[in-house]
Scaffold this motif. Structure first.
Motif, PDB file in Angstrom:
ATOM      1  N   ALA A  82       0.832  -1.203   0.000  1.00 15.50           N
ATOM      2  CA  ALA A  82       0.000   0.000   0.000  1.00 15.50           C
ATOM      3  C   ALA A  82       0.864   1.251   0.000  1.00 15.50           C
ATOM      4  N   THR A  83       1.958   1.241   0.763  1.00 12.31           N
ATOM      5  CA  THR A  83       2.862   2.389   0.795  1.00 12.31           C
ATOM      6  C   THR A  83       3.523   2.578  -0.565  1.00 12.31           C
ATOM      7  N   TYR A  84       3.951   1.473  -1.186  1.00 15.52           N
ATOM      8  CA  TYR A  84       4.554   1.564  -2.517  1.00 15.52           C
ATOM      9  C   TYR A  84       3.554   2.152  -3.508  1.00 15.52           C
ATOM     10  N   GLU A  85       2.321   1.658  -3.492  1.00 19.29           N
ATOM     11  CA  GLU A  85       1.303   2.156  -4.425  1.00 19.29           C
ATOM     12  C   GLU A  85       1.036   3.639  -4.211  1.00 19.29           C
ATOM     13  N   GLN A  86       1.000   4.063  -2.957  1.00 25.14           N
ATOM     14  CA  GLN A  86       0.744   5.469  -2.671  1.00 25.14           C
ATOM     15  C   GLN A  86       1.868   6.351  -3.223  1.00 25.14           C
ATOM     16  N   LEU A  87       3.117   5.920  -3.050  1.00 27.91           N
ATOM     17  CA  LEU A  87       4.235   6.688  -3.582  1.00 27.91           C
ATOM     18  C   LEU A  87       4.203   6.719  -5.109  1.00 27.91           C
ATOM     19  N   PHE A  88       3.894   5.583  -5.736  1.00 27.56           N
ATOM     20  CA  PHE A  88       3.785   5.554  -7.194  1.00 27.56           C
ATOM     21  C   PHE A  88       2.714   6.527  -7.672  1.00 27.56           C
ATOM     22  N   LEU A  89       1.553   6.521  -7.027  1.00 21.67           N
ATOM     23  CA  LEU A  89       0.460   7.390  -7.460  1.00 21.67           C
ATOM     24  C   LEU A  89       0.791   8.864  -7.237  1.00 21.67           C
ATOM     25  N   ARG A  90       1.587   9.161  -6.218  1.00 19.98           N
ATOM     26  CA  ARG A  90       2.071  10.541  -6.040  1.00 19.98           C
ATOM     27  C   ARG A  90       2.938  10.957  -7.218  1.00 19.98           C
ATOM     28  N   ILE A  91       3.792  10.045  -7.676  1.00 18.84           N
ATOM     29  CA  ILE A  91       4.633  10.329  -8.837  1.00 18.84           C
ATOM     30  C   ILE A  91       3.770  10.484 -10.085  1.00 18.84           C
ATOM     31  N   LEU A  92       2.829   9.555 -10.274  1.00 17.93           N
ATOM     32  CA  LEU A  92       1.972   9.576 -11.461  1.00 17.93           C
ATOM     33  C   LEU A  92       1.169  10.876 -11.535  1.00 17.93           C
ATOM     34  N   GLN A  93       0.661  11.337 -10.382  1.00 16.25           N
ATOM     35  CA  GLN A  93      -0.154  12.547 -10.346  1.00 16.25           C
ATOM     36  C   GLN A  93       0.624  13.765 -10.854  1.00 16.25           C
ATOM     37  N   ARG A  94       1.934  13.780 -10.619  1.00 15.94           N
ATOM     38  CA  ARG A  94       2.752  14.937 -10.988  1.00 15.94           C
ATOM     39  C   ARG A  94       3.535  14.730 -12.279  1.00 15.94           C
ATOM     40  N   PHE A  95       3.493  13.510 -12.822  1.00 15.29           N
ATOM     41  CA  PHE A  95       4.280  13.203 -14.012  1.00 15.29           C
ATOM     42  C   PHE A  95       3.817  14.068 -15.194  1.00 15.29           C
ATOM     43  N   GLY A  96       4.776  14.662 -15.888  1.00 15.51           N
ATOM     44  CA  GLY A  96       4.458  15.516 -17.031  1.00 15.51           C
ATOM     45  C   GLY A  96       4.347  16.982 -16.687  1.00 15.51           C
ATOM     46  N   GLN A  97       4.185  17.311 -15.395  1.00 16.66           N
ATOM     47  CA  GLN A  97       4.159  18.712 -14.999  1.00 16.66           C
ATOM     48  C   GLN A  97       5.590  19.251 -14.985  1.00 16.66           C
ATOM     49  N   THR A  98       5.742  20.481 -15.461  1.00 11.22           N
ATOM     50  CA  THR A  98       7.089  21.036 -15.589  1.00 11.22           C
ATOM     51  C   THR A  98       7.375  22.152 -14.586  1.00 11.22           C
ATOM     52  N   ASN A  99       6.406  22.455 -13.712  1.00  8.09           N
ATOM     53  CA  ASN A  99       6.692  23.496 -12.734  1.00  8.09           C
ATOM     54  C   ASN A  99       7.639  22.968 -11.662  1.00  8.09           C
ATOM     55  N   THR A 100       8.356  23.872 -11.048  1.00  6.26           N
ATOM     56  CA  THR A 100       9.419  23.504 -10.111  1.00  6.26           C
ATOM     57  C   THR A 100       8.897  22.677  -8.947  1.00  6.26           C
ATOM     58  N   ILE A 101       7.749  23.063  -8.392  1.00  7.08           N
ATOM     59  CA  ILE A 101       7.213  22.347  -7.226  1.00  7.08           C
ATOM     60  C   ILE A 101       6.904  20.903  -7.581  1.00  7.08           C
ATOM     61  N   ALA A 102       6.231  20.684  -8.709  1.00  4.22           N
ATOM     62  CA  ALA A 102       5.872  19.322  -9.117  1.00  4.22           C
ATOM     63  C   ALA A 102       7.120  18.480  -9.377  1.00  4.22           C
ATOM     64  N   LEU A 103       8.135  19.058 -10.017  1.00  3.45           N
ATOM     65  CA  LEU A 103       9.365  18.310 -10.292  1.00  3.45           C
ATOM     66  C   LEU A 103      10.065  17.900  -9.001  1.00  3.45           C
ATOM     67  N   LEU A 104      10.130  18.832  -8.048  1.00  2.00           N
ATOM     68  CA  LEU A 104      10.773  18.512  -6.777  1.00  2.00           C
ATOM     69  C   LEU A 104       9.979  17.467  -6.002  1.00  2.00           C
ATOM     70  N   GLN A 105       8.651  17.560  -6.040  1.00  2.00           N
ATOM     71  CA  GLN A 105       7.827  16.584  -5.325  1.00  2.00           C
ATOM     72  C   GLN A 105       7.931  15.202  -5.971  1.00  2.00           C
ATOM     73  N   SER A 106       8.062  15.154  -7.295  1.00  2.00           N
ATOM     74  CA  SER A 106       8.247  13.867  -7.977  1.00  2.00           C
ATOM     75  C   SER A 106       9.562  13.222  -7.566  1.00  2.00           C
ATOM     76  N   LYS A 107      10.633  14.029  -7.565  1.00  2.00           N
ATOM     77  CA  LYS A 107      11.931  13.501  -7.146  1.00  2.00           C
ATOM     78  C   LYS A 107      11.877  13.031  -5.692  1.00  2.00           C
ATOM     79  N   SER A 108      11.201  13.811  -4.844  1.00  2.00           N
ATOM     80  CA  SER A 108      11.083  13.445  -3.433  1.00  2.00           C
ATOM     81  C   SER A 108      10.365  12.110  -3.264  1.00  2.00           C
ATOM     82  N   ALA A 109       9.251  11.927  -3.988  1.00  2.00           N
ATOM     83  CA  ALA A 109       8.501  10.674  -3.895  1.00  2.00           C
ATOM     84  C   ALA A 109       9.325   9.506  -4.419  1.00  2.00           C
TER      85      ALA A 109
END
Length: 304
Positions: free
Chosen positions: A139-166
């Protein structure tokens, strides 16, 4: 002279984040890629090969593929997979954004040099990651994946940093679980398979009532021995582990679906919506409705 370990420089570049259902009888490979891949099988059964090693695919299976390593996989006849796929460079490089696909077409030049590869458990027995990762906290793995998926393709700085963090959190999760597995192998490896049966039983029945007797029976262990071994490996009792996984599963449903809260309570094994509210409030610090509203409003603010 001091050398900097490559893992201290990790800044992942995520090339693909993909949640998809395959066709029946799907087969991939043998093939190779020019980056890393994490293939997570949410549903389905089949066979996976990395090099000459043959492994079984079951729901919750996770496989790590490294650059230029031959792999293939196939679904059992008449069946299909639901997969969460990630392709990434562990360290973002000058050419990371210019590589359109991890699968080079026939006749195209290979990526050169290939990116730094995550160490495997053969190169580094005490610190590497295996090709088949014994994923416990699905469940934790799936949640982290979905956090990445939600931000994937966004090019703003916040989304990129949050994707890397996840992505970093996800890698840390895999290392922690592998280290726990190695610790259990070296100290009391005899119960490894029994605990795996216990965890598999728990995850397949999160929507049902689960007792300590049930888990002990699934593991073919006495309750006292199960408690001792479970706490040694997972730092939790089996029943607290069940609760943690139910809450994590509920958080995913609240975040990524529009299901009514009562439906989520039923599907995650709570006896009543009142029990669900009480447990969620205790574990998360807020009510399910407030959690859903807070996360959704945060996501909207990020997009804006």
């Amino acid at each position: 002279m001091n050398h900097i370990h490559p893992l201290s420089m990790v800044s992942p570049y995520i090339r693909i984040a993909h949640d998809f259902h395959t066709a029946d009888n799907m087969r991939i490979g043998p093939t190779r890629i020019v980056d890393h891949a994490l293939h997570y099988f949410k549903e389905g059964e089949g066979e996976y090969m990395v090099g000459t090693r043959r492994m079984i695919i079951r729901p919750g299976s996770l496989f790590l593929i490294r650059p230029a390593v031959t792999f293939s996989f196939s679904a059992n006849p008449g069946t299909r997979f639901h997969m969460y796929n990630l392709h990434f460079d562990l360290i973002e490089q000058n050419d990371s954004a210019s590589v359109p696909s991890p699968y080079p077409k026939q006749g195209e030049p290979q990526r050169s040099p290939l990116p730094y590869s995550l160490p495997d458990d053969l190169q580094m027995p005490a610190a590497g990651l295996p090709s088949s990762i014994p994923l416990i906290e699905t469940a934790t793995y799936e949640q982290l994946f979905l956090r990445i998926l939600q931000r994937f393709g966004q090019t703003n700085t916040i989304a990129l940093l949050q994707s890397k963090s996840a992505m970093l959190e996800l890698l840390a999760l895999l290392w922690r679980q592998t280290e726990n597995q190695n610790a259990s192998d070296s100290s009391e490896g005899a119960y490894e398979r029994d605990l795996a049966q216990a965890v598999s039983y728990i995850h397949s029945r999160l929507h049902e009532s689960i007792t300590l007797d049930d888990v002990a029976r699934a593991a073919q262990m006495s309750k006292s021995h199960l408690l001792k071994c479970f706490r040694h490996v997972y730092r939790l009792s089996p029943i607290k582990y069940v609760m943690k996984q139910r809450i994590e599963r509920a958080k995913i449903e609240l975040l990524y679906t529009n299901k009514p809260i009562k439906t989520i309570a039923d599907e995650t094994g709570f006896a009543s919506i009142h029990s669900f509210y009480h447990s969620f409030q205790r574990e998360v610090g807020t009510s399910p409705g407030a959690y859903r509203s807070l996360v959704h409003s945060s996501a909207t603010a990020e997009v804006e």
